[in-house]
Design a protein around this motif. Structure first.
Motif, PDB file in Angstrom:
ATOM      1  N   GLY A  34      -0.123-104.797 -21.086  1.00 47.25           N
ATOM      2  CA  GLY A  34      -0.440-103.475 -21.622  1.00 47.25           C
ATOM      3  C   GLY A  34      -1.024-102.547 -20.574  1.00 47.25           C
ATOM      4  N   ASP A  35      -0.713-101.279 -20.707  1.00 47.63           N
ATOM      5  CA  ASP A  35      -1.230-100.252 -19.800  1.00 47.63           C
ATOM      6  C   ASP A  35      -0.999 -98.908 -20.465  1.00 47.63           C
ATOM      7  OD1 ASP A  35      -2.030 -98.573 -17.811  1.00 47.63           O
ATOM      8  OD2 ASP A  35      -0.393 -99.061 -16.430  1.00 47.63           O
ATOM      9  N   GLY A  36      -2.018 -98.377 -21.110  1.00 45.55           N
ATOM     10  CA  GLY A  36      -1.828 -97.109 -21.807  1.00 45.55           C
ATOM     11  C   GLY A  36      -3.038 -96.749 -22.636  1.00 45.55           C
ATOM     12  N   ALA A  37      -2.777 -96.276 -23.850  1.00 47.63           N
ATOM     13  CA  ALA A  37      -3.840 -95.834 -24.742  1.00 47.63           C
ATOM     14  C   ALA A  37      -4.020 -96.841 -25.865  1.00 47.63           C
ATOM     15  CB  ALA A  37      -3.518 -94.458 -25.315  1.00 47.63           C
ATOM     16  N   GLY A  38      -5.242 -96.944 -26.355  1.00 47.44           N
ATOM     17  CA  GLY A  38      -5.511 -97.865 -27.451  1.00 47.44           C
ATOM     18  C   GLY A  38      -6.997 -98.089 -27.626  1.00 47.44           C
ATOM     19  N   VAL A  39      -7.341 -99.177 -28.279  1.00 47.94           N
ATOM     20  CA  VAL A  39      -8.738 -99.470 -28.596  1.00 47.94           C
ATOM     21  C   VAL A  39      -8.995-100.956 -28.381  1.00 47.94           C
ATOM     22  CG1 VAL A  39      -8.201 -99.812 -31.047  1.00 47.94           C
ATOM     23  CG2 VAL A  39     -10.552 -99.244 -30.347  1.00 47.94           C
ATOM     24  N   THR A  40     -10.195-101.276 -27.924  1.00 51.68           N
ATOM     25  CA  THR A  40     -10.641-102.658 -27.740  1.00 51.68           C
ATOM     26  C   THR A  40     -11.996-102.820 -28.405  1.00 51.68           C
ATOM     27  OG1 THR A  40      -9.506-102.794 -25.607  1.00 51.68           O
ATOM     28  CG2 THR A  40     -11.150-104.484 -26.089  1.00 51.68           C
ATOM     29  N   LEU A  41     -12.134-103.859 -29.221  1.00 53.76           N
ATOM     30  CA  LEU A  41     -13.380-104.167 -29.911  1.00 53.76           C
ATOM     31  C   LEU A  41     -13.930-105.479 -29.358  1.00 53.76           C
ATOM     32  CD1 LEU A  41     -12.287-103.465 -33.610  1.00 53.76           C
ATOM     33  CD2 LEU A  41     -13.264-101.858 -31.969  1.00 53.76           C
ATOM     34  N   THR A  42     -15.205-105.499 -29.037  1.00 54.74           N
ATOM     35  CA  THR A  42     -15.866-106.716 -28.560  1.00 54.74           C
ATOM     36  C   THR A  42     -17.078-106.996 -29.428  1.00 54.74           C
ATOM     37  OG1 THR A  42     -15.143-106.364 -26.278  1.00 54.74           O
ATOM     38  CG2 THR A  42     -17.004-107.849 -26.624  1.00 54.74           C
ATOM     39  N   VAL A  59      -6.115 -92.887 -21.329  1.00 52.98           N
ATOM     40  CA  VAL A  59      -5.189 -92.863 -20.196  1.00 52.98           C
ATOM     41  C   VAL A  59      -5.345 -94.158 -19.405  1.00 52.98           C
ATOM     42  CG1 VAL A  59      -4.544 -91.705 -18.043  1.00 52.98           C
ATOM     43  CG2 VAL A  59      -5.281 -90.347 -20.010  1.00 52.98           C
ATOM     44  N   SER A  60      -4.233 -94.844 -19.169  1.00 54.08           N
ATOM     45  CA  SER A  60      -4.181 -96.011 -18.270  1.00 54.08           C
ATOM     46  C   SER A  60      -5.213 -97.082 -18.617  1.00 54.08           C
ATOM     47  CB  SER A  60      -4.350 -95.565 -16.813  1.00 54.08           C
ATOM     48  OG  SER A  60      -3.329 -94.680 -16.431  1.00 54.08           O
ATOM     49  N   GLY A  61      -5.331 -97.397 -19.893  1.00 51.26           N
ATOM     50  CA  GLY A  61      -6.221 -98.476 -20.283  1.00 51.26           C
ATOM     51  C   GLY A  61      -5.701 -99.830 -19.834  1.00 51.26           C
ATOM     52  N   GLU A  62      -6.608-100.718 -19.384  1.00 48.51           N
ATOM     53  CA  GLU A  62      -6.244-102.061 -18.949  1.00 48.51           C
ATOM     54  C   GLU A  62      -7.261-103.044 -19.500  1.00 48.51           C
ATOM     55  OE1 GLU A  62      -6.145-101.805 -14.698  1.00 48.51           O
ATOM     56  OE2 GLU A  62      -4.061-101.159 -14.667  1.00 48.51           O
ATOM     57  N   MET A  93       5.067-110.778  -4.846  1.00 51.67           N
ATOM     58  CA  MET A  93       3.961-111.706  -4.640  1.00 51.67           C
ATOM     59  C   MET A  93       3.042-111.279  -3.497  1.00 51.67           C
ATOM     60  SD  MET A  93       5.859-115.376  -5.078  1.00 51.67           S
ATOM     61  CE  MET A  93       6.729-115.833  -6.596  1.00 51.67           C
ATOM     62  N   THR A  94       3.520-110.371  -2.640  1.00 51.95           N
ATOM     63  CA  THR A  94       2.738-109.928  -1.490  1.00 51.95           C
ATOM     64  C   THR A  94       1.975-108.633  -1.756  1.00 51.95           C
ATOM     65  OG1 THR A  94       4.700-108.807  -0.642  1.00 51.95           O
ATOM     66  CG2 THR A  94       4.278-111.035   0.164  1.00 51.95           C
ATOM     67  N   ARG A  95       1.932-108.171  -2.983  1.00 50.24           N
ATOM     68  CA  ARG A  95       1.256-106.908  -3.272  1.00 50.24           C
ATOM     69  C   ARG A  95      -0.253-107.026  -3.111  1.00 50.24           C
ATOM     70  NH1 ARG A  95       3.010-103.457  -8.403  1.00 50.24           N
ATOM     71  NH2 ARG A  95       1.243-102.322  -7.504  1.00 50.24           N
ATOM     72  N   LEU A  96      -0.880-105.940  -2.638  1.00 49.83           N
ATOM     73  CA  LEU A  96      -2.334-105.862  -2.514  1.00 49.83           C
ATOM     74  C   LEU A  96      -2.954-105.509  -3.858  1.00 49.83           C
ATOM     75  CD1 LEU A  96      -2.561-103.891   0.858  1.00 49.83           C
ATOM     76  CD2 LEU A  96      -2.810-106.356   0.522  1.00 49.83           C
ATOM     77  N   GLY A  97      -4.214-105.868  -4.021  1.00 47.81           N
ATOM     78  CA  GLY A  97      -4.897-105.629  -5.286  1.00 47.81           C
ATOM     79  C   GLY A  97      -5.336-104.202  -5.488  1.00 47.81           C
ATOM     80  N   PHE A  98      -5.194-103.356  -4.473  1.00 45.36           N
ATOM     81  CA  PHE A  98      -5.644-101.965  -4.574  1.00 45.36           C
ATOM     82  C   PHE A  98      -4.545-100.995  -4.172  1.00 45.36           C
ATOM     83  CE2 PHE A  98      -6.910-104.053  -0.684  1.00 45.36           C
ATOM     84  CZ  PHE A  98      -6.437-103.231   0.318  1.00 45.36           C
ATOM     85  N   ASP A  99      -3.286-101.442  -4.197  1.00 44.84           N
ATOM     86  CA  ASP A  99      -2.206-100.580  -3.724  1.00 44.84           C
ATOM     87  C   ASP A  99      -1.812 -99.530  -4.771  1.00 44.84           C
ATOM     88  OD1 ASP A  99      -0.685-101.903  -5.624  1.00 44.84           O
ATOM     89  OD2 ASP A  99       0.421-103.113  -4.178  1.00 44.84           O
ATOM     90  N   GLY A 100      -0.902 -98.663  -4.377  1.00 49.78           N
ATOM     91  CA  GLY A 100      -0.426 -97.581  -5.223  1.00 49.78           C
ATOM     92  C   GLY A 100      -0.331 -96.304  -4.416  1.00 49.78           C
ATOM     93  N   ASP A 101       0.678 -95.502  -4.700  1.00 54.70           N
ATOM     94  CA  ASP A 101       0.927 -94.314  -3.890  1.00 54.70           C
ATOM     95  C   ASP A 101       1.325 -93.145  -4.782  1.00 54.70           C
ATOM     96  OD1 ASP A 101       1.537 -92.453  -1.988  1.00 54.70           O
ATOM     97  OD2 ASP A 101       3.115 -93.615  -1.003  1.00 54.70           O
ATOM     98  N   ASN A 102       0.477 -92.107  -4.787  1.00 53.54           N
ATOM     99  CA  ASN A 102       0.841 -90.865  -5.471  1.00 53.54           C
ATOM    100  C   ASN A 102       0.823 -89.692  -4.501  1.00 53.54           C
ATOM    101  OD1 ASN A 102      -1.871 -90.515  -5.091  1.00 53.54           O
ATOM    102  ND2 ASN A 102      -2.371 -90.021  -7.221  1.00 53.54           N
ATOM    103  N   GLY A 103       1.024 -89.994  -3.208  1.00 57.21           N
ATOM    104  CA  GLY A 103       1.055 -88.934  -2.206  1.00 57.21           C
ATOM    105  C   GLY A 103      -0.283 -88.288  -1.954  1.00 57.21           C
ATOM    106  N   ASN A 104      -1.370 -89.002  -2.309  1.00 58.31           N
ATOM    107  CA  ASN A 104      -2.735 -88.481  -2.152  1.00 58.31           C
ATOM    108  C   ASN A 104      -2.978 -87.209  -2.960  1.00 58.31           C
ATOM    109  OD1 ASN A 104      -4.468 -90.193  -0.784  1.00 58.31           O
ATOM    110  ND2 ASN A 104      -3.832 -89.509   1.241  1.00 58.31           N
ATOM    111  N   ASP A 105      -2.237 -87.050  -4.043  1.00 61.61           N
ATOM    112  CA  ASP A 105      -2.493 -85.952  -4.974  1.00 61.61           C
ATOM    113  C   ASP A 105      -3.438 -86.446  -6.071  1.00 61.61           C
ATOM    114  OD1 ASP A 105      -0.775 -84.219  -3.632  1.00 61.61           O
ATOM    115  OD2 ASP A 105       0.963 -84.926  -4.775  1.00 61.61           O
ATOM    116  N   PHE A 106      -4.516 -85.717  -6.301  1.00 61.25           N
ATOM    117  CA  PHE A 106      -5.469 -86.132  -7.318  1.00 61.25           C
ATOM    118  C   PHE A 106      -4.871 -85.981  -8.715  1.00 61.25           C
ATOM    119  CE2 PHE A 106      -8.915 -85.909  -4.185  1.00 61.25           C
ATOM    120  CZ  PHE A 106      -9.662 -87.005  -4.589  1.00 61.25           C
ATOM    121  N   GLY A 107      -5.093 -87.022  -9.522  1.00 62.17           N
ATOM    122  CA  GLY A 107      -4.666 -87.000 -10.914  1.00 62.17           C
ATOM    123  C   GLY A 107      -5.655 -87.803 -11.744  1.00 62.17           C
ATOM    124  N   ILE A 108      -5.448 -87.809 -13.053  1.00 59.37           N
ATOM    125  CA  ILE A 108      -6.300 -88.575 -13.947  1.00 59.37           C
ATOM    126  C   ILE A 108      -5.935 -90.051 -13.825  1.00 59.37           C
ATOM    127  CG2 ILE A 108      -7.055 -88.938 -16.317  1.00 59.37           C
ATOM    128  CD1 ILE A 108      -7.943 -86.293 -15.197  1.00 59.37           C
TER     129      ILE A 108
END
Length: 551
Positions: free
Chosen positions: A324-332, A288-291, A253-268
């Motif tokens: 969901g978090d991944g690949a797929g399609v969204t129609l609007t 990749v990483s669709g939300e 419940m205490t997580r920040l909205g912009f957190d995450g750690d990949n060791g500052n290595d650039f990735g997709i």
């Protein structure tokens, strides 16, 4: 320079034409370095027929400083034209094509006057004056010619070394100083005396996002995001050997909205392509990483951004958009009416060909939303999501809410139906009230008998959550936002196994202060009462100072 042009304009069109010709288009190049091809000129820039009176120009007044010069050129020599809508646009930049067209018109008129021997209009004195002016200002004309040559060389170099004609680079960088503090960490037992102390260490971390946005038709967009970050997750830790994480607060419940750690290595970070089909249908394909919060209206515009919105994870938008978090399609489908509709499908393990995985046989989230938004002042959305998560990592609300709400049956395959309603009321641009409420039903797909945990296939659990958010804009500098968010994170209210016994409350306050168009500083405080829906846990606070750079 303006004085020179003014003196020249008072002379005959022959002087104007010859002087501009000698400058080799220098003035045109000076005021407009970018050359527009003829094929790209719009109908609006197509010259109109020759005017016979300066009064035909709607934007030329007798008080204008060049009125007499225009009047002389129009009525005495007849070599001035305007635009189809009856304007002259004397203050706009002159392109080289427009200069060539005007020069040619004046030269044609001069040749006509000379051919008809109209000596009283085009005199030898005029031509002598022209020659004297050319000699007198030869140095200035040579300087202008050199500046044009230099500009053309610079333009050629830029065109030869430009990154892409179809791709734009955008970036966002976050620097964050944060710290959780309070008496003890949270846990899920009923003993308030054995909780370890909460370490209140200040962290300084960052997140960098580089977006490469490409368009091939002008209406579509391809985005490739590069991301690097090292922002700690203030939660209940991780025992994963691949990415161990310390138990900082004991609750997600205490997580920040912009957190995450990949060791500052650039990735997709994400990759998607969006394009229209007709006038009303928009298609978005995530690779990749669709939300869904990026694809569908969340009705919380003041706080949904991770870089400029709420400081907490739960405060950004309803957890139903975290399915969901991944690949797929969204129609609007958004016709020109207050009602729009969206449907989407995302698969978490879409690239895994093994049994129980893939695009359709593994974890997935399907969503549908009907939105009613007659104006910017009011909007409401009704959302449904159907999810399946296998035992590779059940997380029903994507790390918002209690640990029990995210895994009501432990880490075994689970299906769930999620129902949500979201609303926005914004009677003015400086005030907005938004909120959401959600209800979820989860079912265990397999059984488990492990120590004290006994799960039978078909066991059910129900979860509920809600929040309200207030945004006051321009409180102080223009573009600032004062925000308050209050709500209840996801909680198990009914279950065949175990329920959350008490109720947690989420309180958040923040103030986004823009320094300029590219930099904003956001101090904020997050307060979790009764963490993990357990009254035996002490209140936990998270203080954050977020600085966001955009370019």
């Amino acid at each position: 320079m303006r004085r020179i042009i003014w003196n020249i304009l008072k002379l005959s069109p022959a002087i104007v034409a010859a002087t501009f010709f000698s400058a080799n288009g220098a003035i045109a190049g000076e005021v407009n370095e970018q050359i527009t091809p003829v094929a790209e000129l719009s109908e609006e820039t197509t010259p109109m027929a020759q005017v016979t009176s300066v009064s035909q120009f709607s934007d030329v007044q007798p008080t204008d400083w060049a009125f007499q010069a225009l009047q002389s050129l129009v009525e005495r020599y007849g070599c001035i034209a305007g635009y189809p809508n009856g304007t002259y646009r004397g203050n706009r930049a002159l392109t080289r094509y427009e200069f060539a067209a005007g020069l040619n018109a004046c030269l044609d008129r001069v040749n006509e006057l000379i051919a008809t021997a109209t000596a009283d209009i085009v005199s030898k004195e005029d031509l002598a004056t022209l020659q004297r002016l050319q000699e007198e200002f030869s140095a200035e004309l040579a300087t202008l010619r050199g500046r044009v040559d230099a500009l053309e060389a610079r333009t050629a170099e830029i065109e030869a070394n430009q990154f892409s004609t179809t791709t734009k680079l955008k970036g966002e960088v976050i620097f964050a100083a944060s710290s959780p503090f309070g008496d003890t960490r949270a846990d899920t037992d009923n003993n308030p005396n054995n909780n370890p102390d909460l370490d209140s260490n200040v962290t300084f971390s960052n997140r960098v996002r580089l977006d490469l946005d490409s368009s091939f038709t002008g209406k579509d967009k391809l985005r490739v995001r590069l991301e690097a970050r090292n922002i700690a997750q203030f939660d209940n830790g991780s025992t994963s050997t691949s990415s161990p994480r310390p138990n900082l607060t004991g609750t997600r419940m205490t997580r920040l909205g912009f957190d995450g750690d990949n060791g500052n290595d650039f990735g997709i970070g994400e990759m998607w392509y969006e394009f229209p089909l007709g006038d009303a249908l928009k298609v978005r394909v995530d690779a990749v990483s669709g939300e869904y919060n990026d694809n569908i209206n969340t009705f919380n515009p003041a706080f949904e951004s991770s870089g400029g919105g709420a400081i907490s994870r739960y405060g950004r938008f309803s957890p139903i958009y975290r399915q969901g978090d991944g690949a797929g399609v969204t129609l609007t489908f958004a016709p020109k009416s207050p009602i729009s509709a969206s449907v989407g499908y995302l698969a978490d393990n879409n690239n895994n060909p093994n049994a129980g995985f893939g695009a359709f046989n593994g974890s997935y989230a399907a969503i549908g939303q009907i939105a009613f938004q007659p104006s910017k002042a009011f909007g409401v959305g009704f959302t449904y999501a159907r999810t399946y998560q296998n035992n590779e990592g059940v997380n029903l609300f994507d790390s918002t809410g209690s640990a029990l709400a995210n895994r009501p049956f432990g880490n075994i395959a689970t299906t769930a139906n999620h129902y949500g309603v979201q609303a926005l009321v914004s009677p003015s641009s400086k005030f907005a009230l938004s909120g959401w409420a959600g209800f979820s039903e989860a079912t265990a797909k397999t059984g488990l008998n492990q120590g004290n945990l006994v799960v039978n296939q078909g066991d059910d659990a129900e979860m509920f959550y809600w929040a309200a958010a207030l945004a006051l804009r321009d409180i102080g500098p223009k573009g600032s936002t004062l925000g308050v968010i209050f709500g209840q994170p996801p909680r198990v209210t009914n279950s065949d196994l175990t329920e959350d016994t008490d109720t947690s409350y989420h309180l958040e306050g923040l103030y986004k202060l823009p320094i300029n168009d590219n930099i904003a500083i956001t101090p904020g405080i997050l307060v979790i009462f009764n963490p993990e829906h357990n009254n035996n846990n002490s209140t936990i606070y998270v203080g954050t100072l977020r600085t966001t750079f955009k370019f």
